[in-house]
Structures are given as C-alpha cells and as structure tokens.
Write a protein that holds these residues in place. Structure first.
Motif, PDB file in Angstrom:
ATOM      1  N   PRO A  53      37.231  58.852  16.772  1.00 43.31           N
ATOM      2  CA  PRO A  53      36.068  58.118  16.280  1.00 43.31           C
ATOM      3  C   PRO A  53      35.634  57.048  17.295  1.00 43.31           C
ATOM      4  O   PRO A  53      36.461  56.483  17.975  1.00 43.31           O
ATOM      5  N   VAL A  54      34.330  56.829  17.355  1.00 46.49           N
ATOM      6  CA  VAL A  54      33.758  55.926  18.360  1.00 46.49           C
ATOM      7  C   VAL A  54      33.247  54.655  17.688  1.00 46.49           C
ATOM      8  O   VAL A  54      32.235  54.680  16.987  1.00 46.49           O
ATOM      9  N   PRO A  55      33.937  53.517  17.905  1.00 51.25           N
ATOM     10  CA  PRO A  55      33.451  52.249  17.358  1.00 51.25           C
ATOM     11  C   PRO A  55      32.283  51.736  18.189  1.00 51.25           C
ATOM     12  O   PRO A  55      32.275  51.858  19.413  1.00 51.25           O
ATOM     13  N   LEU A  87      30.657  55.794  14.861  1.00 54.25           N
ATOM     14  CA  LEU A  87      29.717  56.911  14.861  1.00 54.25           C
ATOM     15  C   LEU A  87      30.323  58.080  14.110  1.00 54.25           C
ATOM     16  O   LEU A  87      31.531  58.326  14.211  1.00 54.25           O
ATOM     17  N   SER A  88      29.528  58.775  13.362  1.00 56.08           N
ATOM     18  CA  SER A  88      29.898  59.952  12.559  1.00 56.08           C
ATOM     19  C   SER A  88      30.573  59.599  11.241  1.00 56.08           C
ATOM     20  O   SER A  88      30.647  60.434  10.357  1.00 56.08           O
ATOM     21  N   CYS A 122      33.209  54.285  25.524  1.00 55.64           N
ATOM     22  CA  CYS A 122      33.115  55.609  26.146  1.00 55.64           C
ATOM     23  C   CYS A 122      33.052  55.475  27.669  1.00 55.64           C
ATOM     24  O   CYS A 122      33.640  56.283  28.392  1.00 55.64           O
ATOM     25  N   ARG A 123      32.351  54.461  28.136  1.00 52.57           N
ATOM     26  CA  ARG A 123      32.245  54.231  29.578  1.00 52.57           C
ATOM     27  C   ARG A 123      33.606  53.862  30.170  1.00 52.57           C
ATOM     28  O   ARG A 123      33.893  54.158  31.325  1.00 52.57           O
ATOM     29  N   MET A 142      29.169  62.268  16.716  1.00 49.30           N
ATOM     30  CA  MET A 142      27.980  63.034  16.355  1.00 49.30           C
ATOM     31  C   MET A 142      27.071  63.306  17.543  1.00 49.30           C
ATOM     32  O   MET A 142      26.228  64.184  17.510  1.00 49.30           O
ATOM     33  N   PHE A 143      27.253  62.584  18.630  1.00 51.20           N
ATOM     34  CA  PHE A 143      26.432  62.764  19.817  1.00 51.20           C
ATOM     35  C   PHE A 143      27.107  63.630  20.878  1.00 51.20           C
ATOM     36  O   PHE A 143      26.535  63.872  21.932  1.00 51.20           O
TER      37      PHE A 143
END
Length: 114
Positions: A16-18, A105-106, A72-73, A53-54
C-alpha cells in the motif's frame, strides 16, 4: 545512480502507498489531465488488493510516474524501503517524513477521489 530492476515485478512493491495531502492534490491534478482512454484503461485493470491503483499492469510500470508520491521515488534506495531484487542499492538511512500521510492509495483513496 544505479537503477532498480522494476520490469517484470508486476507491482509487487507498489502498495500500500501512503500519501500526504500535498501528494494527493498533485496526483489529482495529474489524473484530471490524463487522456480519457488512458485513465479508463488504468482504472479498469484488475489488481490484487493493496496494489497501487495507479500501477499499470499492462505496461508493467507506474501509470502516474511523473506525479508519483515521494515514498515511491525513494523506494529501493533507503534501508527501510529495500527492493528484494537489488537490496544493495538501499544505502541511505531510513526515510524521515516531513508530512504525515492522510491515507493510502487503493484503500483510503480510490478512483472516485481522483
């Protein structure tokens, strides 16, 4: 800087992406500017629960790469964000976030939010 071997991972590290509020707004602006077909194709891909989701399964890459969140970077280059395929790249100290995440996200944010 050496790069991560992302091709072929199918988004295993993508979630999961915060995200912070600032990142949410940046992503929202980017998504609104996307061509309708690209957004539709990205939105309608079937991903595993928790996968961002991306993440574009068809292209095997980030669908919002230019607007991706800072986490993410930084992935793969910090000791708390290690890439299992190339752990030797994680030479930087743990990430210190300046802003607290407002959600993931998601999970907390879905396509209806963008």
């Amino acid at each position: 800087m050496d790069t991560l071997p992302c091709q072929g991972c199918k988004g295993l590290c993508c979630g999961p992406v915060p995200i912070t509020e600032k990142e949410r707004r940046k992503i929202q602006k980017y998504v609104k500017a996307m061509p309708r077909k690209i957004r539709f194709d990205l939105e309608n891909q079937q991903r595993l629960f928790g996968t961002c989701m991306f993440y574009d399964l068809q292209a095997d890459r980030c669908g919002i790469h230019e607007a991706r969140p800072e986490i993410c970077r930084n992935f793969g280059y910090h000791e708390d964000l290690v890439c299992f395929r190339k752990p030797e790249l994680a030479t930087k100290a743990k990430i210190i976030r300046r802003e607290l995440p407002v959600g993931h996200l998601s999970i907390d944010f879905t396509w209806k939010d963008f």
